[in-house]
Design a protein around this motif. Structure first.
Motif, short mmCIF file in Angstrom:
data_model
loop_
_atom_site.label_atom_id
_atom_site.label_comp_id
_atom_site.label_asym_id
_atom_site.label_seq_id
_atom_site.Cartn_x
_atom_site.Cartn_y
_atom_site.Cartn_z
N LEU A 84 0.83 -1.21 0.00
CA LEU A 84 0.00 0.00 0.00
C LEU A 84 0.86 1.26 0.00
O LEU A 84 1.89 1.31 0.67
CB LEU A 84 -0.91 0.01 1.24
CG LEU A 84 -1.89 -1.14 1.37
CD1 LEU A 84 -2.63 -1.04 2.70
CD2 LEU A 84 -2.88 -1.15 0.21
N PHE A 85 0.36 2.27 -0.73
CA PHE A 85 1.03 3.56 -0.84
C PHE A 85 -0.01 4.68 -0.70
O PHE A 85 -1.21 4.43 -0.88
CB PHE A 85 1.72 3.68 -2.21
CG PHE A 85 2.78 2.64 -2.43
CD1 PHE A 85 4.07 2.84 -1.96
CD2 PHE A 85 2.49 1.47 -3.10
CE1 PHE A 85 5.05 1.89 -2.15
CE2 PHE A 85 3.47 0.50 -3.31
CZ PHE A 85 4.76 0.72 -2.82
N PRO A 86 0.43 5.92 -0.43
CA PRO A 86 -0.52 7.03 -0.31
C PRO A 86 -1.44 7.10 -1.52
O PRO A 86 -1.01 6.94 -2.67
CB PRO A 86 0.37 8.26 -0.21
CG PRO A 86 1.63 7.75 0.41
CD PRO A 86 1.81 6.37 -0.18
N GLY A 87 -2.72 7.28 -1.24
CA GLY A 87 -3.74 7.34 -2.29
C GLY A 87 -4.47 6.03 -2.50
O GLY A 87 -5.52 6.00 -3.13
N ASP A 88 -3.92 4.92 -1.97
CA ASP A 88 -4.60 3.63 -2.11
C ASP A 88 -5.82 3.57 -1.20
O ASP A 88 -5.84 4.17 -0.11
CB ASP A 88 -3.67 2.47 -1.75
CG ASP A 88 -2.63 2.19 -2.82
OD1 ASP A 88 -2.81 2.65 -3.97
OD2 ASP A 88 -1.62 1.52 -2.50
N VAL A 89 -6.83 2.86 -1.66
CA VAL A 89 -8.07 2.65 -0.90
C VAL A 89 -8.30 1.15 -0.81
O VAL A 89 -8.19 0.44 -1.80
CB VAL A 89 -9.27 3.32 -1.61
CG1 VAL A 89 -10.57 3.02 -0.87
CG2 VAL A 89 -9.05 4.83 -1.74
N VAL A 90 -8.60 0.69 0.41
CA VAL A 90 -8.89 -0.73 0.63
C VAL A 90 -10.29 -0.83 1.22
O VAL A 90 -10.57 -0.27 2.28
CB VAL A 90 -7.88 -1.37 1.60
CG1 VAL A 90 -8.20 -2.86 1.79
CG2 VAL A 90 -6.45 -1.18 1.11
N ASN A 91 -11.18 -1.52 0.51
CA ASN A 91 -12.53 -1.79 1.00
C ASN A 91 -12.53 -3.18 1.60
O ASN A 91 -12.36 -4.16 0.88
CB ASN A 91 -13.55 -1.70 -0.14
CG ASN A 91 -13.87 -0.27 -0.48
OD1 ASN A 91 -14.55 0.40 0.28
ND2 ASN A 91 -13.37 0.20 -1.61
N ILE A 92 -12.72 -3.26 2.90
CA ILE A 92 -12.68 -4.54 3.61
C ILE A 92 -14.12 -4.95 3.92
O ILE A 92 -14.78 -4.32 4.75
CB ILE A 92 -11.86 -4.42 4.90
CG1 ILE A 92 -10.47 -3.87 4.59
CG2 ILE A 92 -11.79 -5.78 5.60
CD1 ILE A 92 -9.69 -3.41 5.81
#
Length: 137
Positions: A84-92
């Motif tokens: 993961l890096f800045p700007g990434d989005v993770v929908n859990i």
């Protein structure tokens, strides 16, 4: 970002205090600044290098991570870890066993958005082993 001063300078939201309330569910030191607890809980969570939370499951509502700084990982049980890096989005989604945390050589920060749902809860499980963590690139 290799040290605390560098990440604090680049952070959009204040780092917060040491996350002592949840220290039993983390390997290493994390920091927590709850930005809001009204309607939708949103916390700014910051991890020192090598810090990660235990495997856990969000029952009912799930969680969304918005990466704001550094480099880290997200992994679902039975799958490969995702860098993961800045700007990434993770929908859990709800009921998915997972963990997230910093890389070995970088601080890591994300906003944790708790998806509201009737009867939502969080179940903390076992720690991510050093052996498994050290296999990450």
């Amino acid at each position: 970002m290799s040290n605390k001063n560098e990440i604090v300078k680049e952070m959009i939201f204040p780092i917060g205090d040491k996350n002592n309330a949840f220290k039993d569910y983390f390997v290493g030191q994390s920091y927590l600044n709850m930005l809001t607890t009204e309607r939708v809980g949103i916390g700014n969570v910051t991890f020192e290098p090598k810090c990660r939370n235990n495997w856990h499951i969000h029952h009912k509502g799930g969680q969304i991570l918005l990466v704001t700084g550094g480099r880290g990982y997200y992994q679902e049980w039975g799958k490969e870890a995702r860098e993961l890096f800045p700007g990434d989005v993770v929908n859990i989604p709800p009921e998915v066993k997972h963990w997230h945390g910093a890389s070995k050589d970088s601080w890591f920060s994300h906003l944790a958005v708790e998806v509201p749902a009737d009867g939502a809860s969080n179940e903390w499980l076992e720690a991510v082993s050093d052996d498994d963590y050290n296999k990450l690139k």
